[in-house]
Design a protein around this motif. Structure first.
Motif, short mmCIF file in Angstrom:
data_model
loop_
_atom_site.label_atom_id
_atom_site.label_comp_id
_atom_site.label_asym_id
_atom_site.label_seq_id
_atom_site.Cartn_x
_atom_site.Cartn_y
_atom_site.Cartn_z
N CYS A 199 0.61 -0.80 0.25
CA CYS A 199 -0.18 -0.36 -0.36
C CYS A 199 0.75 1.34 0.00
O CYS A 199 0.76 2.53 -0.74
CB CYS A 199 -0.80 -0.07 1.25
N HIS A 215 -4.21 -4.31 -7.21
CA HIS A 215 -3.41 -3.93 -5.65
C HIS A 215 -5.18 -3.95 -4.69
O HIS A 215 -5.46 -3.92 -4.67
CB HIS A 215 -2.57 -2.94 -5.19
N CYS A 242 -7.48 -4.74 -2.01
CA CYS A 242 -7.17 -4.13 -1.07
C CYS A 242 -8.50 -3.52 -0.99
O CYS A 242 -8.32 -1.81 -1.20
CB CYS A 242 -5.79 -2.85 -0.51
N CYS A 271 -6.87 0.81 0.08
CA CYS A 271 -6.23 1.28 -0.12
C CYS A 271 -7.99 2.25 -1.58
O CYS A 271 -8.09 2.81 -1.92
CB CYS A 271 -5.45 0.53 -1.78
#
Ligand SMILES: [Zn+2]
Lengths: 213, 85
Positions: free
Chosen positions: B5, B31, B35, B38
């Motif tokens: 992150c 990502h 996640c 994020c």
């Protein structure tokens, strides 16, 4: 023949020519076009309406004196915003007391601002976000930024200047503008998220009480 | 937030401004798909910017404008404001 106030100056060169010919309506045109951004830059830098107004006045008084020598090496807007920025900076330096921002962690300009608040508040409608209390939260959050981030954020995100023009106004590289803008945004995001987390905590407590009682 | 992150953090402004290199964009999106933290940071960052873009600008107060014109010795342009005295 007298030009009407608001007479259009199709190009910047037309406006500059009229200014240098001391055309009163051209002076007024300059004020109309550029005072909004100058006022907002001054307001965010000074965090004080009266001083922002004084910066606005000083800026145009200086500009009117200097415009005869204006050579058009930069845009009029850039030239004026630079005058305003320098006027505001001089005042900030004269202030003996630091601005409210000085003990904020966000002011560590070289340090990273790691996201701590991970609450999602984006689903709220703007009307609710913009109750007068939130207005104050938005203002206080910008005021809490160090001056170096405040000026960049105001010109880029509030006033919508390009990275290139912001860099020229503030005498920074474009990379530096981008880095500062990003730090400013992260710091503001953190403040707003903390605010909403606190609002939710209060709401939750109230709802809990209502449920129990 | 994980190390991964943090690696993306510096690029997030470029990402929301649409100025990030497509390869890096794809990495961030890959990502973010996994996640939630994020995703929240990106969404709230974007919302923060849009709130200030839409509501951060303040009009010059009418009385301040009048004083400005007076200081500059210019005839005040009330524009389309009706009878602003
Ligand atoms: Zn992540």
């Amino acid at each position: 023949m007298e030009q009407k106030p608001g007479a259009p100056y199709p190009t910047e060169a037309d406006l500059i020519r009229a200014l240098q010919a001391r055309d009163q309506s051209a002076y007024a045109e300059l004020v109309e076009r550029y005072s909004p951004t100058i006022y907002n830059l001054a307001l965010r830098m000074m965090n004080d309406r009266e001083e922002a107004e004084e910066v606005l006045q000083e800026t145009f008084l200086s500009a009117f004196r200097a415009v005869q020598r204006f050579e058009g090496r930069s845009q009029l807007s850039t030239w004026l915003y630079r005058i305003a920025y320098n006027a505001a900076l001089m005042r900030l330096r004269k202030r003996q007391l630091p601005t409210t921002s000085m003990d904020e962690p966000a002011q560590n300009e070289e340090g990273d601002i790691m996201p701590r608040q991970l609450v999602d508040w984006t689903g709220r409608p703007d009307e609710m976000l913009l109750a007068s209390e939130l207005r104050r939260v938005l203002d206080d959050a910008v005021a809490s930024l160090p001056e170096t981030l405040r000026s960049v954020f105001t010109l880029r995100d509030i006033e919508g200047l390009s990275t290139a023009e912001t860099a020229e106004v503030l005498g920074l590289t474009e990379t530096n503008v981008k880095v500062r803008l990003h730090r400013a945004r992260l710091a503001l995001r953190e403040r707003l998220s903390s605010y909403f987390a606190a609002v939710d905590a209060v709401r939750g407590a109230q709802a809990g009480r209502a449920y129990v009682g | 937030m994980s190390v991964e992150c943090h690696e993306h953090l510096d690029c997030l402004s470029d990402y929301i401004d649409g100025e990030l290199d497509p390869t890096l964009c794809a990495e961030i999106e890959h990502h973010m798909a996994a996640c939630g933290d994020c995703r929240i940071v990106v969404d709230t960052l974007r919302k923060t910017v849009s709130l200030y873009r839409n509501y951060g600008h303040e009009e010059v107060p009418e009385d301040a404008k009048e004083r400005l014109y007076a200081v500059l010795k210019l005839a005040y342009r009330a524009d389309d404001q009706e009878a602003s005295t």
